[in-house]
Design a protein around this motif. Structure first.
Motif: not given
Ligand code: MG
Length: 495
Positions: A27-29, A56-60, A119-121
Motif C-alpha cells: 500500500a503506497h503511502r 505498507c510503504e511510507f516516507d521518512v 521504509l523509504e528514506i
Molecule cells: Mg514513497
C-alpha cells in the motif's frame, strides 16, 4: 519468464516481505484513500493492515533537531521538515487532522500489527542529514523488534549506500538502473516505475535470473496492475490495494483443475481412438500416463503396433504430449510413461529413479506448466517398481525430493504398484494431499486394489472436490481403471 530454484531460494531468504510466487501488495503511502485516512498517516498504516495488504510503504525525513518524521513531501503546511525543529512540526497537521507522525509513534503502532514495512528514506537537500538519519532509523526499527518485517527503498544514492552498509536488510533502489548496475551497487532488488520496465522488456527476467525481486510502482489502474501480475512482479506498489488484491486473488486464488492418471496396458486392449475417447470424455487438464509404447513392434499391441502412443493421443485429444523413456526395445522403439497437458510447458524432464534390484528401469517425468500464462506448477507422471516394496518406497521418496526441489506446487499421478499400507503410498501420505478417493483401480474388470494414485503438494494449496474411477466406458480399455479427480489449486493467495 523462468524462475529458477536459486531465484526462489534467494527470495525466500528475504522473507517475509519478499517471498516467491504470488505478488505481494504494497500500500503506497499506506491505504490513504480509505475514509478518514491521509497519505503517510497512522490511520493509513492501520487501514492497510486491516484490509490484509502485505506491506505498507511510507516516507521518512529527519528534522533539523534530529527527530524522524513520516511524510511524503519535503514540507508539511509549508514547513520544510529538514530545516524545521520538532517543536514547530508538532503543530503541523495532515489533511485528516492527524499531527504529522513521528516515526517513533508510527512504528509503535506498526509493531502491534501484522503488516510488513517498506521504509523509504527521502533524498534530503543536505545529504549529510541522511547519514544521521540512517543509523537512527535502523536502531529504532531494531529496538521495536521490526527488523525482520522491514525492507528499505530510496532514490538517494547516498542513503542507499548507507542502508546497504548498515541495515542488513533488503535495500531496493528506486532509480531505474540496469540489473547489472543494480547488482554491482549492492541492491537487493529493483523498485522502479512501471514505464521503466515497459521500456526495458528484458529487465524483469534479468533481475529474476540474478535472484532479485521486482517491485513495480505506482500502479493504480486495473490494466497496469494486471500487467504487473502477467509480467511476474514480486511486489506491486499501489494506491489501490483492494483492487490489486482482488486481481491477484483472481490470478492466484482458486483454480479448478481436472487431473487424471491412467495405465494404458501398452494398448493391448483398445485402439488409440478408443483410449483417446476415454481421455476426452474426462476432459482433464493433465493426464499422467503409464505403459505406453513409441514405435515399438510389440505383438500384443494389435492395431497399435508401431505407433507412437504419445503422439497419437496428443493429436487425438488436442493436448500437448510428453514422453519419458524407461526401456528401449532391441527390435526398435521405446516403452515408458507420458504426460498429456492442456497447458503449455516451460520445461519437461525425465529423472531416472533408484533401481537397486535392477528389475526394470523406472522414471519420473515432471514438467513445469503454466496456468493462465503466468502461474507455474509442476505436473508429474510415474510408474513405480512392482516387484519389491522397498524399491517402490525408495523410488517414491526419491521422486518426492525431486519434485520438492522445483519449489512450486506439484501434482503427481501414477501407477504406484502399491496400496495405501505400502511404503510408496505412505511416503506421499506423509507430505502430500491425496487427490483421489479409495476406489479400487485394478484389475479393471473386477477391481480389488487401489494402486493408481494422485497427490498434491503442499497440502494447503490443494482441495479435492470429487474423484472417480473409470470414465464413461461400458467396458475397460485397459487393465487399470483411470482415476479422474476434480481439484482446486490455490497458489497460496488466501486473502
Ligand atoms: Mg514513497
Amino acid at each position: 519468464m523462468k524462475r529458477s530454484i536459486l531465484f526462489l531460494v534467494a527470495l525466500l531468504a528475504l522473507a517475509p516481505v519478499l517471498t516467491a510466487g504470488v505478488p505481494k501488495i504494497v500500500a503506497h503511502r499506506g491505504y490513504w484513500r480509505a475514509p478518514g485516512s491521509a497519505q503517510n498517516s497512522i490511520r493509513s498504516l492501520v487501514k492497510s493492515d486491516s484490509i490484509g495488504a502485505d506491506a505498507c510503504e511510507f516516507d521518512v525525513w529527519i528534522s533539523a533537531d534530529g527527530v524522524l518524521y513520516v511524510n511524503h513531501n519535503a514540507d508539511v503546511d509549508g514547513v520544510i521538515i529538514e530545516t524545521a525543529d520538532s517543536a514547530t512540526l508538532a503543530n503541523c497537521h495532515l489533511n485528516n487532522g492527524e499531527t504529522v507522525p513521528r516515526l517513533d509513534d508510527f512504528l509503535n503502532v506498526a509493531k502491534d500489527l501484522k503488516i510488513d514495512l517498506v521504509l523509504e528514506i527521502k533524498p534530503h537537500k543536505d545529504r549529510a542529514r541522511e547519514d544521521v538519519a540512517v543509523p537512527q532509523i535502523i536502531k529504532m526499527i531494531a529496538d521495536k523488534g521490526l527488523t525482520e518485517r522491514t525492507s528499505y527503498i530510496t532514490f538517494s544514492r547516498n542513503a542507499f549506500d548507507r542502508l546497504v552498509e548498515q541495515s542488513g536488510r533488503p535495500v531496493l533502489y528506486l532509480n531505474g538502473v540496469s540489473p547489472k548496475v543494480l547488482k554491482e551497487i549492492g541492491g537487493a532488488g529493483s523498485d522502479y516505475h512501471i514505464n521503466i520496465y515497459r521500456a526495458n522488456p528484458g529487465w524483469i527476467d534479468e533481475l529474476h535470473a540474478q535472484g532479485m525481486p521486482v517491485n513495480i510502482w505506482t500502479v493504480d489502474s486495473e490494466a497496469d496492475i494486471q500487467w504487473c501480475i502477467d509480467h511476474g512482479a514480486d511486489l506491486i506498489t499501489t494506491n489501490e490495494p483492494e483492487l490489486a488484491m482482488e486481481l491477484v486473488q483472481k490470478a492466484y486464488g482458486d483454480h479448478p483443475l481436472k487431473v487424471m492418471t491412467y495405465n494404458l496396458r501398452f494398448g493391448e486392449r483398445a485402439s488409440m481412438d478408443r483410449l483417446a475417447e476415454e481421455i476426452k470424455a474426462a476432459d482433464p487438464d493433465f493426464v499422467a500416463l503409464q505403459e505406453m509404447d513409441v514405435n515399438a513392434l510389440r505383438g500384443a499391441a494389435g492395431s497399435n503396433k508401431g505407433l507412437s502412443y504419445i503422439n497419437e493421443l496428443a493429436q487425438k485429444t488436442g493436448m500437448f504430449g510428453y514422453f519419458g523413456k524407461t526401456l528401449k526395445f532391441e527390435s526398435g522403439g521405446y516403452y515408458g510413461i507420458g504426460i498429456l497437458s492442456k497447458h503449455p510447458a516451460r520445461s519437461v524432464e525425465s529423472f531416472e529413479l533408484p533401481n537397486p534390484k535392477a528389475v526394470e528401469p523406472r522414471v519420473l517425468l515432471a514438467g513445469v506448466f503454466e496456468l493462465d500464462g503466468h502461474m507455474p506448477m509442476v505436473f508429474a507422471s510415474t510408474h513405480f517398481d512392482y516387484s519389491n516394496k522397498e524399491t517402490s518406497e525408495k523410488q517414491a521418496r526419491y521422486a518426492i525430493d525431486i519434485l520438492k526441489g522445483f519449489g512450486l506446487p506439484f501434482i503427481i499421478g501414477g501407477d504406484f504398484n502399491a496400496m495405501k499400507e505400502h511404503g510408496a503410498v505412505q511416503a506421499f501420505m506423509e507430505v502430500a494431499l491425496p487427490l483421489s478417493g479409495d476406489e479400487d483401480t485394478f484389475p479393471a474388470d473386477a477391481p480389488v486394489k487401489k494402486i493408481d494414485h494422485l497427490y498434491g503438494y503442499p497440502v494447503e494449496n490443494f482441495k479435492l472436490k470429487s474423484s472417480k474411477v473409470g470414465v464413461a466406458s461400458p467396458y475397460s480399455a485397459s487393465d487399470h481403471l483411470p482415476v479422474v479427480s476434480e481439484i482446486i489449486l490455490n497458489y497460496g493467495y488466501n486473502k
